[in-house]
Enzyme design. Structure first.
Site, PDB file in Angstrom:
ATOM      1  N   GLU A  36       0.848  -1.201   0.000  1.00  0.00           N
ATOM      2  CA  GLU A  36       0.000   0.000   0.000  1.00  0.00           C
ATOM      3  C   GLU A  36       0.882   1.249   0.000  1.00  0.00           C
ATOM      4  OE1 GLU A  36      -3.308   1.061  -0.078  1.00  0.00           O
ATOM      5  OE2 GLU A  36      -2.423   3.054   0.213  1.00  0.00           O
ATOM      6  N   TYR A 215     -27.834   9.512   5.974  1.00  0.00           N
ATOM      7  CA  TYR A 215     -28.113   8.367   6.855  1.00  0.00           C
ATOM      8  C   TYR A 215     -27.208   8.371   8.083  1.00  0.00           C
ATOM      9  CZ  TYR A 215     -24.451   5.967   3.894  1.00  0.00           C
ATOM     10  OH  TYR A 215     -23.333   5.599   3.180  1.00  0.00           O
ATOM     11  N   ASP A 294     -12.169  -1.163  -8.202  1.00  0.00           N
ATOM     12  CA  ASP A 294     -12.186   0.067  -8.998  1.00  0.00           C
ATOM     13  C   ASP A 294     -11.093   0.098 -10.068  1.00  0.00           C
ATOM     14  OD1 ASP A 294     -14.319   1.086  -7.625  1.00  0.00           O
ATOM     15  OD2 ASP A 294     -13.290   2.869  -6.859  1.00  0.00           O
TER      16      ASP A 294
HETATM   17  C1  LIG Z   1     -18.858   9.641  -3.043  1.00  0.00           C
HETATM   18  C2  LIG Z   1     -18.695   8.149  -3.047  1.00  0.00           C
HETATM   19  C3  LIG Z   1     -19.565   7.363  -2.270  1.00  0.00           C
HETATM   20  C4  LIG Z   1     -19.454   5.956  -2.295  1.00  0.00           C
HETATM   21  N1  LIG Z   1     -20.326   5.202  -1.558  1.00  0.00           N
HETATM   22  C5  LIG Z   1     -20.268   3.846  -1.627  1.00  0.00           C
HETATM   23  C6  LIG Z   1     -21.180   3.019  -0.890  1.00  0.00           C
HETATM   24  O1  LIG Z   1     -22.046   3.526  -0.150  1.00  0.00           O
HETATM   25  N2  LIG Z   1     -21.082   1.654  -1.003  1.00  0.00           N
HETATM   26  C7  LIG Z   1     -20.139   1.055  -1.805  1.00  0.00           C
HETATM   27  O2  LIG Z   1     -20.096  -0.181  -1.875  1.00  0.00           O
HETATM   28  N3  LIG Z   1     -19.248   1.819  -2.510  1.00  0.00           N
HETATM   29  C8  LIG Z   1     -19.284   3.168  -2.437  1.00  0.00           C
HETATM   30  N4  LIG Z   1     -18.383   3.935  -3.138  1.00  0.00           N
HETATM   31  C9  LIG Z   1     -17.398   3.261  -3.987  1.00  0.00           C
HETATM   32  C10 LIG Z   1     -16.192   2.755  -3.209  1.00  0.00           C
HETATM   33  O3  LIG Z   1     -15.647   3.789  -2.435  1.00  0.00           O
HETATM   34  C11 LIG Z   1     -15.147   2.195  -4.155  1.00  0.00           C
HETATM   35  O4  LIG Z   1     -15.747   1.435  -5.161  1.00  0.00           O
HETATM   36  C12 LIG Z   1     -14.158   1.305  -3.394  1.00  0.00           C
HETATM   37  O5  LIG Z   1     -13.430   2.085  -2.479  1.00  0.00           O
HETATM   38  C13 LIG Z   1     -13.223   0.579  -4.356  1.00  0.00           C
HETATM   39  O6  LIG Z   1     -12.316  -0.198  -3.618  1.00  0.00           O
HETATM   40  P1  LIG Z   1     -10.900  -0.566  -4.237  1.00  0.00           P
HETATM   41  O7  LIG Z   1     -10.205  -1.386  -3.211  1.00  0.00           O
HETATM   42  O8  LIG Z   1     -11.049  -1.111  -5.606  1.00  0.00           O
HETATM   43  O9  LIG Z   1     -10.170   0.839  -4.428  1.00  0.00           O
HETATM   44  P2  LIG Z   1      -9.737   1.890  -3.309  1.00  0.00           P
HETATM   45  O10 LIG Z   1     -10.614   1.790  -2.126  1.00  0.00           O
HETATM   46  O11 LIG Z   1      -9.592   3.189  -4.026  1.00  0.00           O
HETATM   47  O12 LIG Z   1      -8.308   1.377  -2.855  1.00  0.00           O
HETATM   48  C14 LIG Z   1      -7.178   1.455  -3.686  1.00  0.00           C
HETATM   49  C15 LIG Z   1      -5.952   1.430  -2.794  1.00  0.00           C
HETATM   50  O13 LIG Z   1      -4.793   1.306  -3.615  1.00  0.00           O
HETATM   51  C16 LIG Z   1      -3.796   2.187  -3.134  1.00  0.00           C
HETATM   52  N5  LIG Z   1      -2.900   2.489  -4.265  1.00  0.00           N
HETATM   53  C17 LIG Z   1      -3.193   3.219  -5.378  1.00  0.00           C
HETATM   54  N6  LIG Z   1      -2.108   3.271  -6.187  1.00  0.00           N
HETATM   55  C18 LIG Z   1      -1.121   2.569  -5.577  1.00  0.00           C
HETATM   56  C19 LIG Z   1       0.229   2.261  -5.912  1.00  0.00           C
HETATM   57  N7  LIG Z   1       0.803   2.694  -7.072  1.00  0.00           N
HETATM   58  N8  LIG Z   1       0.963   1.491  -5.068  1.00  0.00           N
HETATM   59  C20 LIG Z   1       0.411   1.034  -3.894  1.00  0.00           C
HETATM   60  N9  LIG Z   1      -0.858   1.326  -3.517  1.00  0.00           N
HETATM   61  C21 LIG Z   1      -1.623   2.055  -4.346  1.00  0.00           C
HETATM   62  C22 LIG Z   1      -4.571   3.388  -2.636  1.00  0.00           C
HETATM   63  O14 LIG Z   1      -3.824   4.183  -1.734  1.00  0.00           O
HETATM   64  C23 LIG Z   1      -5.762   2.706  -1.975  1.00  0.00           C
HETATM   65  O15 LIG Z   1      -5.510   2.371  -0.629  1.00  0.00           O
HETATM   66  C24 LIG Z   1     -18.454   5.343  -3.103  1.00  0.00           C
HETATM   67  C25 LIG Z   1     -17.561   6.130  -3.848  1.00  0.00           C
HETATM   68  C26 LIG Z   1     -17.690   7.521  -3.830  1.00  0.00           C
HETATM   69  C27 LIG Z   1     -16.729   8.349  -4.661  1.00  0.00           C
END
Ligand SMILES: Cc1cc2nc3c(=O)[nH]c(=O)nc-3n(C[C@H](O)[C@H](O)[C@H](O)COP(=O)(O)OP(=O)(O)OC[C@H]3O[C@@H](n4cnc5c(N)ncnc54)[C@H](O)[C@@H]3O)c2cc1C
Length: 378
Positions: A36, A215, A294
């Site tokens: 991370e 909420y 994502d």
């Molecule tokens: C306004 C808003 C409201 C939301 N509400 C909801 C909800 O109610 N329910 C729901 O299910 N989803 C919700 N989401 C969506 C949710 O936040 C994301 O889909 C989710 O966080 C995706 O998880 P992830 O692990 O794929 O990515 P992320 O949570 O973005 O995690 C990616 C991680 O990778 C790390 N990283 C990035 N690049 C590097 C690198 N080069 N080297 C090492 N580490 C790196 C980052 O620091 C981060 O910790 C919401 C999003 C937004 C914008």
């Protein structure tokens, strides 16, 4: 010799998807290391809806009791007109939905969900301050390079590095995100600041070109969350460090129901976030490297399903990799992609329309899904 040692998998990113994947892979005996970029985990002011479909995954990771104890259990997600308060559609959750979909629908503080996921991965398997800068697949594994000068090698790599995924760029080249021209203000704060004004469990107030979702995020209703969406085409920052102007926010929701104005009047500080998504990718995996969450299917927040999709990915990926040897990883990754692509693309597309639950909606296909039992692609 094959079969004598567990697979070693490097996961890039300790967000919701990366941590859920680490926990799920450890359950099937796979050796993981999560890298991370951040130097610490912070409890940032945002809520998150944990759909029944995500809760089924989290239950098997041993997190249900903890999340029930820390989160709010709403009677419904109610959809109301911004001005008249007319109920457009009340999506009932609570016990009836729990019986129907097989798990509760919870409203949490994002930091609490993240901490719960982190608790499922022993700290020695998470390296902070490791920002990935490069990746190469060789004959003996995949090599990872980090900004701190370290290098690592693993049998396979999972890019769970979010919407701006470097792993995706390395695999498939750069492609800009789709800025929707809209922004979200969001924050959490103590409900005591409401000075006795009552709010409902969970309501999306639908305006003409904007909305706000409000909420509670704690079982005792002690903390409130809201998130908005409104046009602002020139704002393009997606960062927790970007703050919004509370006065501008209040003005943007003038004329909304008094529940909304009370919540905005009591708020002292907000984050401001550009809302982005991407079109569905045609491929997620290449050789022994795959994307997840994502990194491969970012979506607008309008179905509250982005993290849920990443958490479902974790369960399905662990099923695809269970019992696999090194020479079977690439096929397991293709199977994962084939199992997940249609569903995540449908959620991305549906979310983009911002119509979810606005009127009577068949929500079964989202919440009844069970990532532990859904058939795996051939
Ligand atoms: C306004 C808003 C409201 C939301 N509400 C909801 C909800 O109610 N329910 C729901 O299910 N989803 C919700 N989401 C969506 C949710 O936040 C994301 O889909 C989710 O966080 C995706 O998880 P992830 O692990 O794929 O990515 P992320 O949570 O973005 O995690 C990616 C991680 O990778 C790390 N990283 C990035 N690049 C590097 C690198 N080069 N080297 C090492 N580490 C790196 C980052 O620091 C981060 O910790 C919401 C999003 C937004 C914008």
């Amino acid at each position: 010799m094959p079969g004598l040692r567990p697979l070693s998998i490097a996961i890039v990113g300790a967000g919701m998807g990366g941590l859920a994947t680490a926990a799920a892979l450890r359950c099937v005996g796979i050796d993981v290391m999560v890298y991370e970029q951040a130097s610490q985990f912070a409890r940032i002011g945002a809520g998150i809806q944990i759909g029944c479909n995500a809760m089924k995954v989290l239950r098997k990771l041993g997190l249900e009791q903890r999340l029930r104890a820390q989160s709010f259990y709403p009677r419904s997600w109610n959809n109301r007109d911004w001005r008249t308060g007319e109920v457009k559609f009340d999506m009932i959750f609570g016990e009836s939905a729990e019986d129907k979909f097989g798990a509760p629908y919870l409203l949490a503080h994002r930091g609490d969900l993240h901490a719960a996921l982190a608790s499922a991965v022993p700290p020695e398997y998470v390296r902070l301050n490791y920002k990935l800068t490069g990746l190469e697949e060789g004959a003996y594994g995949v090599h990872l390079r980090f900004a701190n000068g370290e290098i690592a090698t693993a049998d396979a790599v999972i890019g769970a590095d979010g919407v701006h995924s470097l792993v995706r760029e390395i695999l498939f080249g750069t492609s800009p995100v789709n800025f929707t021209g809209r922004i979200a203000y969001r924050t959490t704060y103590p409900a005591a600041l409401l000075n006795g004004h009552k709010i409902d469990d969970c309501t999306k107030w639908w305006g003409e070109d904007r909305h706000i979702v409000i909420y509670y995020v704690k079982p005792d209703r002690s903390e409130v969350y809201f998130v908005t969406s409104q046009p602002e085409p020139d704002f393009r920052i997606e960062s927790w460090s970007a703050k919004g102007n509370v006065k501008e926010l209040r003005a943007a929701f003038e004329g909304f129901d008094s529940q909304v104005t009370n919540v905005l009047d009591a708020c002292t500080d907000v984050h401001k976030w550009a809302i982005v998504d991407r079109n569905a990718l045609s491929r997620w995996a290449d050789g022994n490297v795959t994307l997840l969450g994502d990194a491969c299917h970012p979506m607008t927040p309008y179905m509250a399903q982005g993290a849920a999709m990443a958490i479902e990915d974790a369960a399905v990926l662990s099923r695809c990799l269970e019992g696999i040897e090194r020479d079977g990883i690439a096929n397991a990754f293709r199977r994962f992609e084939a199992t997940r692509r249609e569903r995540t693309a449908r959620v991305q597309e549906t979310s983009r329309t911002n119509t979810w639950l606005r009127q009577r909606t068949d929500a079964d296909w989202v919440y009844a899904y069970d990532a532990w039992t859904t058939p795996l692609a051939a």
